[in-house]
Design a protein around this motif. Structure first.
Motif, short mmCIF file in Angstrom:
data_model
loop_
_atom_site.label_atom_id
_atom_site.label_comp_id
_atom_site.label_asym_id
_atom_site.label_seq_id
_atom_site.Cartn_x
_atom_site.Cartn_y
_atom_site.Cartn_z
N ALA A 133 6.51 1.61 -4.18
CA ALA A 133 7.51 2.24 -5.04
C ALA A 133 6.86 2.87 -6.27
CB ALA A 133 8.56 1.22 -5.45
N LEU A 134 5.85 2.20 -6.82
CA LEU A 134 5.20 2.70 -8.04
C LEU A 134 4.54 4.06 -7.81
CD1 LEU A 134 4.53 1.96 -10.98
CD2 LEU A 134 2.39 0.97 -10.15
N PHE A 135 3.96 4.26 -6.63
CA PHE A 135 3.21 5.49 -6.38
C PHE A 135 3.96 6.46 -5.46
CE2 PHE A 135 0.00 2.23 -7.35
CZ PHE A 135 -0.66 2.86 -8.40
N HIS A 136 5.25 6.22 -5.22
CA HIS A 136 5.98 7.01 -4.23
C HIS A 136 6.17 8.47 -4.61
CE1 HIS A 136 9.36 6.69 -6.99
NE2 HIS A 136 10.04 7.53 -6.22
N ASP A 137 6.06 8.79 -5.90
CA ASP A 137 6.35 10.15 -6.35
C ASP A 137 5.21 10.77 -7.14
OD1 ASP A 137 8.67 11.20 -5.37
OD2 ASP A 137 9.93 10.68 -7.08
N LYS A 175 -1.03 13.59 -0.10
CA LYS A 175 -2.34 14.20 -0.35
C LYS A 175 -3.07 13.45 -1.47
CE LYS A 175 -4.51 18.61 -1.59
NZ LYS A 175 -4.25 20.04 -1.93
N ARG A 176 -2.35 13.13 -2.51
CA ARG A 176 -2.94 12.39 -3.63
C ARG A 176 -3.38 10.98 -3.19
NH1 ARG A 176 -4.65 14.85 -8.37
NH2 ARG A 176 -3.23 16.56 -8.91
N LEU A 177 -2.56 10.35 -2.39
CA LEU A 177 -2.88 9.00 -1.91
C LEU A 177 -4.11 9.01 -1.01
CD1 LEU A 177 0.73 7.69 -1.16
CD2 LEU A 177 -0.78 6.94 -3.01
N LEU A 178 -4.22 10.03 -0.19
CA LEU A 178 -5.38 10.15 0.69
C LEU A 178 -6.66 10.39 -0.10
CD1 LEU A 178 -3.90 12.26 3.62
CD2 LEU A 178 -4.61 9.87 3.72
N GLN A 179 -6.53 11.01 -1.26
CA GLN A 179 -7.69 11.25 -2.10
C GLN A 179 -8.24 9.96 -2.70
OE1 GLN A 179 -6.21 14.17 -4.87
NE2 GLN A 179 -6.60 15.90 -3.51
N ALA A 180 -7.42 8.89 -2.62
CA ALA A 180 -7.90 7.59 -3.11
C ALA A 180 -9.04 7.07 -2.24
CB ALA A 180 -6.75 6.58 -3.12
N ARG A 181 -9.16 7.61 -1.03
CA ARG A 181 -10.31 7.35 -0.14
C ARG A 181 -10.40 5.91 0.35
NH1 ARG A 181 -15.10 10.85 -3.18
NH2 ARG A 181 -14.01 12.85 -3.11
N HIS A 182 -9.30 5.23 0.39
CA HIS A 182 -9.31 3.92 1.05
C HIS A 182 -7.99 3.77 1.80
CE1 HIS A 182 -7.33 3.12 -2.82
NE2 HIS A 182 -6.68 2.16 -2.20
N LEU A 183 -8.09 3.43 3.06
CA LEU A 183 -6.91 3.31 3.90
C LEU A 183 -6.70 1.85 4.29
CD1 LEU A 183 -7.14 6.47 6.20
CD2 LEU A 183 -5.57 6.05 4.31
N ASP A 184 -6.59 1.00 3.27
CA ASP A 184 -6.27 -0.39 3.55
C ASP A 184 -4.77 -0.49 3.83
OD1 ASP A 184 -5.13 -0.05 1.07
OD2 ASP A 184 -6.49 -1.40 0.03
#
Length: 439
Positions: free
Chosen positions: A282-286, A320-329
């Motif tokens: 929820a914190l990063f949803h937007d 796109k921003r979340l994918l830039q975090a470069r970790h898919l845990d």
């Protein structure tokens, strides 16, 4: 509240497990507070007597038993100093305000010796504890490393540098305000909320290129605190909203959706681990909204067709921003799913002859966290950005937009809001709305 959901889409409300969870947390709290109190006594007296003095015999046995019990029930012990408080295994120790001097003194000694905390995963003996408290004695003139000091090396303790711990906590509100001001639970709830907003302001500024980018992982402790407090005192949290909207409203929107989602999840019977996952999603949803014109985000009237197209891209920009975090845990996968799905309609309306939507036919199988976040995000946007009253927002969501939400979840959300009274609390010039259970 009554009539809790027994089972829905894999979410189970199991009273026995929940009570065991609360008992487990209560036990850790009790042990953690006892540990901090005993450490205070040892650290204070080691300045007068050597660690081997008989005065320490019983206190050291008490600390040893306390530490070994924590490790036995939780598999580890991680005690961390945080401003003027302590965390045990990522859980804030709720220490009574009358012990403020005890906590302050112990934190000052930890800082003086550059001990930010310590971690253990194996049981300890008296000799190991003597070597640990030696660090704080007047005889010791050596700075502690991860394994203590060279003359009394630690085998089981792993010391954490106070400076490093402070760097991790540098963007969090100083928790001494909570103790020194002797805040009640409502004001502590406000502090937790304010820290969440503060984090998002810094995080989003970093995405804007207005400051150093900080990793998402730094939100972990904030979400942990939110879940811990909400789990016991959710009546002090639901409906935290800012009274005024300005160009920097996105951090408040993210924080509000997080708080309301966690409270909603508690009502549905989610366990703490699920609540932490939900809160993070929820914190990063937007966060993709950082790539949208701020004037469009704060526009209170309807969007043009072109503006609607831009806003429809927010889920894609967020992913796109979340994918830039470069970790898919697992945690980030939940974030991506919720961010992408929360704008997807749950179903299509089945209308009566007069055009009124009477039922909703599901067309997609949305994730549980998505169904929660979708409802909360829409409600928060209507009441926050567009200035609609609560009743007006719920009426729209339950009629014209009925098909966008899981009707079972929507009914629970409506009931939550209607069973709770709204009160206004003004703190430090910022008006905050609290919705809490009636007496």
């Amino acid at each position: 509240m009554s009539n809790k959901i027994k089972k829905t889409d894999g979410v189970k409300f199991e009273t026995d497990k929940l009570e065991k969870g609360r008992s487990y947390e209560s036990k850790l709290q009790e042990l953690g507070i006892a540990l901090v109190g005993s450490l205070h006594m040892l650290v204070r007296n080691v300045k007068l007597y050597g660690p081997e003095n008989t005065i320490f015999e019983k206190p050291l046995e008490k600390v040893r038993d306390c530490i070994n019990t924590i490790i036995a029930i939780d598999g580890k012990l991680n005690l961390q100093s945080a401003g003027s408080s302590f965390y045990l295994n990522d859980m804030l120790l709720r220490i009574e305000t009358k012990y403020v001097e005890t906590i302050r003194y112990l934190n000052e000694e930890f800082e003086r010796c550059d001990v930010g905390g310590f971690a253990l995963d194996k049981s300890v003996n008296i000799q190991e504890l003597q070597n640990f408290i030696y660090i704080f004695g007047n005889e010791n003139q050596e700075a502690a490393s991860e394994s203590g000091v060279s003359s009394r090396e630690l085998k089981f303790f792993k010391i954490r540098s106070y400076k490093i711990v402070r760097e991790i906590l540098e963007h969090q509100e100083d928790t001494s305000k909570i103790i020194d001001a002797k805040l009640d639970r409502k004001r502590y709830a406000l502090i937790v909320y304010a820290r969440l907003v503060h984090f998002m302001q810094i995080y989003l500024d970093g995405l804007h290129g207005l400051g150093q980018e900080i990793p998402m992982i730094r939100s972990k402790q904030l979400i942990q605190d939110l879940v811990d407090v909400c789990f016991d005192y959710k009546q002090h949290f639901l409906g935290l909203t800012t009274a005024e909207i300005d160009e920097d409203s996105l951090p408040f929107h993210c924080a509000n959706v997080t708080v309301m989602s966690v409270v909603f999840g508690i009502e549905l019977g989610l366990n703490k681990e699920m609540l932490r996952q939900l809160g993070t999603a929820a914190l990063f949803h937007d966060i993709g909204k950082v790539d949208i014109d701020p004037l469009l985000l704060t526009k209170k009237e309807g969007w043009t067709e072109e503006e609607s197209k831009k806003m429809s891209r927010v889920p894609f920009l967020t992913v796109k921003r979340l994918l830039q975090a470069r970790h898919l845990d697992l945690s980030n996968m939940h974030n991506i799913v919720v961010s992408f799905e929360h704008q997807v309609p749950f179903g299509k309306p089945l209308k009566s002859l007069d055009g009124t939507a009477v039922m909703v036919e599901p067309v997609v199988d949305l994730a549980v966290y998505t169904r929660i976040t979708a409802i909360v995000d829409c409600y928060e946007s209507l009441t926050h950005q567009f200035g609609r009253g609560s009743d007006d927002a719920l009426k729209l969501m339950s009629s014209d937009w009925k098909h966008r939400f899981d009707p079972v979840y929507m009914n629970v959300f409506v009931r939550i809001l209607k069973e709770l009274d709204a009160r206004i609390l003004s703190a430090e010039g910022q008006t905050i709305s609290f919705i809490e259970a009636p007496p």
